[in-house]
Design a protein around this motif. Structure first.
Motif, PDB file in Angstrom:
ATOM      1  N   ASN A   1       6.775   3.674   4.264  1.00  0.00           N
ATOM      2  CA  ASN A   1       6.437   2.306   4.656  1.00  0.00           C
ATOM      3  C   ASN A   1       4.934   2.050   4.609  1.00  0.00           C
ATOM      4  OD1 ASN A   1       6.320   4.186   6.835  1.00  0.00           O
ATOM      5  ND2 ASN A   1       6.064   2.498   8.266  1.00  0.00           N
ATOM      6  N   LEU A   2       4.111   3.104   4.534  1.00  0.00           N
ATOM      7  CA  LEU A   2       2.668   2.935   4.474  1.00  0.00           C
ATOM      8  C   LEU A   2       2.144   2.886   3.042  1.00  0.00           C
ATOM      9  CD1 LEU A   2       1.471   5.363   7.307  1.00  0.00           C
ATOM     10  CD2 LEU A   2       1.781   2.882   7.433  1.00  0.00           C
ATOM     11  N   ILE A   3       2.999   3.197   2.076  1.00  0.00           N
ATOM     12  CA  ILE A   3       2.541   3.283   0.693  1.00  0.00           C
ATOM     13  C   ILE A   3       2.432   1.885   0.101  1.00  0.00           C
ATOM     14  CG2 ILE A   3       3.052   4.170  -1.607  1.00  0.00           C
ATOM     15  CD1 ILE A   3       4.499   6.489  -0.340  1.00  0.00           C
ATOM     16  N   GLU A   4       1.279   1.595  -0.489  1.00  0.00           N
ATOM     17  CA  GLU A   4       1.095   0.352  -1.232  1.00  0.00           C
ATOM     18  C   GLU A   4       1.235   0.671  -2.713  1.00  0.00           C
ATOM     19  OE1 GLU A   4      -2.777  -2.049  -2.371  1.00  0.00           O
ATOM     20  OE2 GLU A   4      -2.199  -2.491  -0.303  1.00  0.00           O
ATOM     21  N   TRP A   5       2.216   0.049  -3.369  1.00  0.00           N
ATOM     22  CA  TRP A   5       2.467   0.312  -4.783  1.00  0.00           C
ATOM     23  C   TRP A   5       1.585  -0.583  -5.647  1.00  0.00           C
ATOM     24  CZ3 TRP A   5       4.722   4.686  -5.194  1.00  0.00           C
ATOM     25  CH2 TRP A   5       5.706   5.082  -4.299  1.00  0.00           C
ATOM     26  N   PRO A   6       1.429  -0.245  -6.912  1.00  0.00           N
ATOM     27  CA  PRO A   6       0.580  -1.052  -7.801  1.00  0.00           C
ATOM     28  C   PRO A   6       1.054  -2.496  -7.894  1.00  0.00           C
ATOM     29  CG  PRO A   6       1.064   1.068  -8.807  1.00  0.00           C
ATOM     30  CD  PRO A   6       1.902   0.980  -7.576  1.00  0.00           C
ATOM     31  N   VAL A   7       0.166  -3.334  -8.372  1.00  0.00           N
ATOM     32  CA  VAL A   7       0.456  -4.763  -8.511  1.00  0.00           C
ATOM     33  C   VAL A   7       1.652  -4.954  -9.439  1.00  0.00           C
ATOM     34  CG1 VAL A   7      -0.440  -6.975  -9.314  1.00  0.00           C
ATOM     35  CG2 VAL A   7      -1.949  -5.371  -8.137  1.00  0.00           C
ATOM     36  N   GLY A   8       2.577  -5.787  -9.020  1.00  0.00           N
ATOM     37  CA  GLY A   8       3.760  -6.062  -9.819  1.00  0.00           C
ATOM     38  C   GLY A   8       4.959  -5.248  -9.428  1.00  0.00           C
TER      39      GLY A   8
END
Length: 762
Positions: A405-412
Motif C-alpha cells: 500500500n506504500l508503493i507508488e507505481w509509475p505514471v499510467g
C-alpha cells in the motif's frame, strides 16, 4: 580515543580520463602538487589512509597503493574483484557484501509474479559477477531475462548507444527492468535515458539515485518515475541529522559548499567578484528550507560507509598508539614516526560497534550478509522527492516483507503491474514450451482426457487416480461411479423378466408333456430325453440371472461353470435325441446290434459322458485359475466397471470350445437325419434348433470381444436366452401345437394313416 590528536583530510577529484587517473594518488604519495614516484617531498606528516569511491577508480588506484602497503578504504558498491587479497592486500571494502542482492531481487519478482524482466548492467567485472548470480537465481525460480544489455560507463554522451538502449526497452514486452551498477553508472544511465520518454516501466535498482534529481528540471512526466531500489540497511545517525539544519551560511562565508548547493537548488545568482558568495539570495538561511529531494538529511549509503571508514581508521590508530605506548622506551630514542603500512595488523583485526550501534568488521570472511531496505522514490507530483521504505529483505531467513500500500507505481499504472511473456495458463491447461524460446514463453495446451491441472502455470497435467475421472473443465477429479448390470437398470430388468418368463414357459411345457405323457406324440419322441431337455433348458434360462447384480466371488465362479454344465446337458440331450432317431430308422432286422443299442437306450449315455467331460474341464479351471471379482477403470469414462475376471482365459475358451464342438456334432447328425420318413420324426426340428444355437454363439464371439462393461455382460445373457429359446421353440413348439391345438392328430389311428400315406408316396 586519540587524545590530543585530530584527524584531518584532503579531497582530490578523481579524473575520468584513464591516463590522469593515477595523478592524484602519486601526489598523495610524493607531496602536495608534486608527482615524483618513490620520493616524498612532504614536510608535514603523510596521510595514513585513502578513501576511494567506485570500483572503476578504486581498482587502478589500489594497484598503485598496494605497492606501498598504503591502506585504502572503498566506500562504493562491493566489488568481488577487490576481494582478491593477493592483488589488493591493502584494500578494505566498507560496503557489505552483495552476495544476496540477486536473491533479494528475485524474491521481489516472485512476490509480484514478474517472470519476464529486462536487465541493464555495467560491463565491469563486478557487473559480470552479479549477472552470474542473477542467472542462477532466476533459473532456479522460473524467471526469464527478456534481454541482457551491457553498458560501459562513459561520462561522454554517446547517442548511438543511448538510442540502442532505448530501442531495447521499447521493443521488449517486459514491464520490469533491472539496472545494476555503481552510483556513477546509475547517474550516467538515468541522465542519458531521461532524454527519451519512457512510461509504464517499473525500474528496480541496486542503489538510490538521489543526486540525479539535482540536475533534473521539473517535468510532468518522468521516464524514471517511482523506482524501487535495494539499499543496505543501516541505522540513522542522529548527530548528523541534527547538525545539518543548524548549519547556515553568511555573506562572508568561505565555505563554498553552501553557495553551490543553493545555486543548484533555487538557482541563485553568483556574484562574479567572489565565487564563494551569493547575490540575489536570502542570507542566514538554513538547509531545512530545501526540499527533501534536493538535500536529504538522512545519511546515504556511501556517506555511511565513509563514516565507518573514518571510525575504523581512528580505532586502528588508537590501538596502534596504545601498543607502542606499552613498549618499554629506548635510551636516547627520538620521537617515533609511524608509517601507514603499520596500520594493517590492527585494521585486519578491527571489530567495533559504531555510534549507531551496528557492528563494523573489515575482515570479509567474518562479515555478515547485509540486510536490504526496499525503498520507493515518491516524486509525483514532481518535486516531492520523498524516499519511502516499503519493505525489507533478510537473506539469513530468506524473508521478504513488503508493504504494497506504500508503493507508488509509475505514471499510467493504477494497480500492481504485470510482467510476463505470456498470459498465465489457468486450471485445466498446461504450459507447452515454444521451440527455441525462453521457458517463460509458452502456449497453453488443454489437459488430455482424465488428466487435470488445478493450479496456474502447471508444467504437466496430473492424471486422476483409477477410481477418479476428470471433469469437463479438466481442473478437478471426480469419484467414478460403480458400473455393473444391476437388476434396477432397465436393461437388467428386461433381461431378468425375459429369463423368468422363458423359464416359466419351459416349466409349463414340461407340465404339458407330463400331463399328456400317454399320448403318441410324447411317447414317439423319447419322453425321458424330452423331460431332461426341458429341465436343462429351465436351468439355462435361470442361470442367466447369475450374470445380473453386483458381482461377488461366488457368483463369478458359478456364472461360467453353471452355464457350461447346464448347456452341456442340454446340447448332449439334443445329440442323444438325434442319435435315437437315427438308430430307430436304421433298424431293419431284429437281433442286429443297432436294435440292441436302441432297446438298451445306449444313446442316453451320451448325456452323462459329455457332462462329465465338461465338469472335468470346469474343475481344472477352478483348480488352476478360477474367476474372481475385478475392476476396469479405463474402458468407460467416469465409471469403474465391476466385473468377473475369467482368471484363465484359455480355460474359458476351452470350456466354450467344448460346448461348441458338441453343438456342431449335434447339428451334423441332425442334418444328416433330416429326411428320414416318419410322422413324428423330429430330426428336422433338431436340425433347425441346432442351426439357431450355432448361429447365436458364432455371432456372440466377435460381439463379446468388442464390448466392455455391462454391455458385454448383457450380450452374454442375451446369447444364453436366445440360444435356449431357440432350442425350446424349434423342438417343442410344434409338439405343443399338436397337443394343445390339434389334439385329433395326436392319436394312434391318425398316426397309422399318416404313416401309410407316406409309404404310398413315390
Amino acid at each position: 580515543m586519540l587524545p590530543n590528536m585530530t584527524l584531518g583530510f584532503e579531497i582530490y577529484i578523481s579524473h575520468y580520463v584513464e591516463t590522469d587517473l593515477l595523478e592524484n594518488p602519486l601526489i598523495v604519495l610524493s607531496g602536495r602538487n608534486k608527482n615524483s614516484p618513490n620520493y616524498s617531498c612532504r614536510r608535514e606528516g603523510k596521510a595514513v589512509a585513502v578513501l576511494t569511491g567506485s570500483s572503476s577508480t578504486s581498482a587502478p588506484i589500489g594497484t598503485l597503493l598496494d605497492l606501498y602497503k598504503f591502506p585504502q578504504f572503498t566506500f562504493g558498491s562491493f566489488d568481488p574483484v577487490l576481494s582478491n587479497q593477493e592483488q589488493f592486500s591493502a584494500v578494505y571494502q566498507m560496503a557489505s557484501k552483495d552476495s544476496a542482492l540477486a536473491l533479494g531481487m528475485v524474491s521481489l519478482m516472485l512476490h509480484f509474479h514478474w517472470t519476464w524482466v529486462g536487465l541493464f548492467i555495467t560491463q565491469e567485472d563486478y557487473g559480470m559477477w552479479f549477472l552470474s548470480e542473477l542467472r542462477e537465481e532466476t533459473g532456479k525460480n522460473g524467471i526469464c531475462l527478456a534481454f541482457e544489455h551491457m553498458i560501459t560507463y562513459n561520462a561522454i554522451p554517446n547517442f548511438s548507444n543511448d538510442a540502442l538502449a532505448h530501442q531495447k526497452i521499447m521493443e521488449s514486452s517486459t514491464n520490469v527492468i533491472i539496472i545494476y551498477g555503481d552510483i556513477e553508472f546509475l547517474l550516467s544511465f538515468i541522465l542519458k535515458l531521461g532524454d527519451f520518454l519512457i512510461t509504464g516501466k517499473v525500474w528496480v535498482m541496486n542503489s538510490p539515485y538521489d543526486d540525479v534529481t539535482l540536475s533534473k528540471r521539473y517535468f510532468l512526466l518522468d521516464s524514471f518515475h517511482a523506482p524501487l531500489f535495494f539499499s543496505h540497511h543501516h541505522g540513522n545517525i542522529s548527530d548528523f541529522t541534527s547538525f545539518i539544519p543548524t548549519s547556515n551560511y553568511s555573506k562572508n562565508s568561505e565555505d563554498i559548499f553552501f553557495p553551490k548547493l543553493w545555486i543548484r537548488a533555487i538557482r541563485c545568482i553568483l556574484i562574479k567578484s567572489d565565487c564563494t558568495k551569493l547575490g540575489h539570495c536570502l542570507y542566514n538561511a538554513t538547509l531545512d528550507w530545501l526540499l527533501g529531494h534536493i538535500f536529504d538529511t538522512a545519511m546515504s549509503e556511501e556517506s555511511y560507509n565513509i563514516y565507518n571508514a573514518v571510525y575504523a581508521v581512528a580505532h586502528a590508530l588508537h590501538k596502534m598508539l596504545l601498543h607502542h605506548t606499552e613498549e618499554p622506551p629506548v635510551d636516547n630514542e627520538q620521537a617515533r614516526t609511524f608509517l601507514s603500512s603499520q596500520l594493517h595488523p590492527f585494521l585486519q583485526r578491527i571489530q567495533f560497534t559504531n555510534p549507531v550501534g551496528e557492528p563494523v568488521v573489515l575482515n570479509e570472511e567474518r562479515k555478515l550478509e547485509a540486510e536490504y531496505d526496499i525503498v520507493n522514490f515518491w516524486n509525483f507530483p514532481e518535486g516531492l522527492g520523498q524516499r519511502v521504505k516499503v519493505g525489507k529483505f533478510c537473506p539469513a531467513k530468506r524473508q521478504l516483507i513488503l508493504f504494497e500500500n506504500l508503493i507508488e507505481w509509475p505514471v499510467g499504472i493504477t494497480e500492481t503491474p504485470q510482467s510476463v511473456c505470456c498470459e498465465n495458463c489457468g486450471p485445466g491447461f498446461r504450459k507447452a514450451p515454444r521451440e527455441g524460446k525462453d521457458p517463460c514463453c509458452f502456449d497453453c495446451a488443454p489437459c488430455p482426457e482424465n488428466e487435470i491441472s488445478n493450479a496456474t502455470d502447471m508444467e504437466q497435467c496430473v492424471r486422476c487416480s483409477d477410481h477418479q475421472f476428470s471433469n469437463t473443465k479438466r481442473n478437478h477429479c471426480l469419484l467414478k461411479a460403480e458400473s455393473f448390470l444391476a437388476y434396477e437398470d432397465s436393461l437388467g430388468m428386461a433381461l431378468a423378466c425375459m429369463a423368468l418368463c422363458f423359464s416359466a414357459f419351459t416349466a409349463g411345457v414340461l407340465g404339458v408333456f407330463i400331463k399328456h405323457q400317454d399320448t403318441p406324440i410324447v411317447k414317439a419322441n423319447n419322453q425321458t430325453l424330452s423331460y431332461i431337455l426341458l429341465i436343462s433348458l429351465t436351468c439355462c434360462f435361470l442361470c442367466s440371472l447369475l450374470f445380473l447384480g453386483r458381482p461377488h466371488t461366488a457368483t463369478c465362479i458359478l456364472q461360467q461353470t453353471t452355464f457350461a454344465v447346464v448347456f452341456t446337458v442340454a446340447v448332449s440331450t439334443v445329440l442323444a435325441k438325434t442319435m435315437t432317431v437315427v438308430l430307430a430308422f436304421t433298424v431293419t432286422a431284429p437281433g442286429r446290434r443297432t436294435r440292441q443299442l436302441l432297446v438298451s437306450r445306449a444313446p442316453n449315455l451320451i448325456i452323462p459322458i459329455c457332462t462329465l467331460i465338461q465338469v472335468t474341464l470346469c474343475g481344472i479351471w477352478l483348480g488352476t485359475s478360477p474367476p474372481f471379482v475385478d475392476t476396469d477403470a479405463h474402458s468407460e469414462y467416469g465409471h469403474i466397471i465391476i466385473l468377473c475376471n475369467m482368471g484363465s482365459i484359455i480355460a474359458f475358451y476351452c470350456v466354450l470350445g467344448y460346448l461348441g464342438s458338441l453343438a456342431l456334432a449335434s447339428f451334423t447328425v441332425a442334418f444328416l437325419a433330416r429326411n428320414l420318413p416318419d410322422t413324428f420324426n423330429e430330426a428336422k426340428f433338431l436340425t433347425f434348433s441346432m442351426l439357431v444355437f450355432c448361429t447365436v454363439w458364432l455371432t456372440f464371439l466377435p460381439v463379446y470381444q468388442s464390448t466392455k462393461g455391462k454391455v458385454m455382460v448383457a450380450v452374454e445373457v442375451f446369447s444364453i436366452l436366445a440360444s435356449s429359446a431357440g432350442l425350446l421353440g424349434c423342438i417343442f413348439a410344434p409338439k405343443c401345437y399338436i397337443i394343445l391345438i390339434r389334439p385329433e392328430r395326436n392319436s394312434l389311428h391318425r398316426l397309422r394313416e399318416r404313416s401309410q400315406s407316406q409309404r404310398n408316396k413315390p
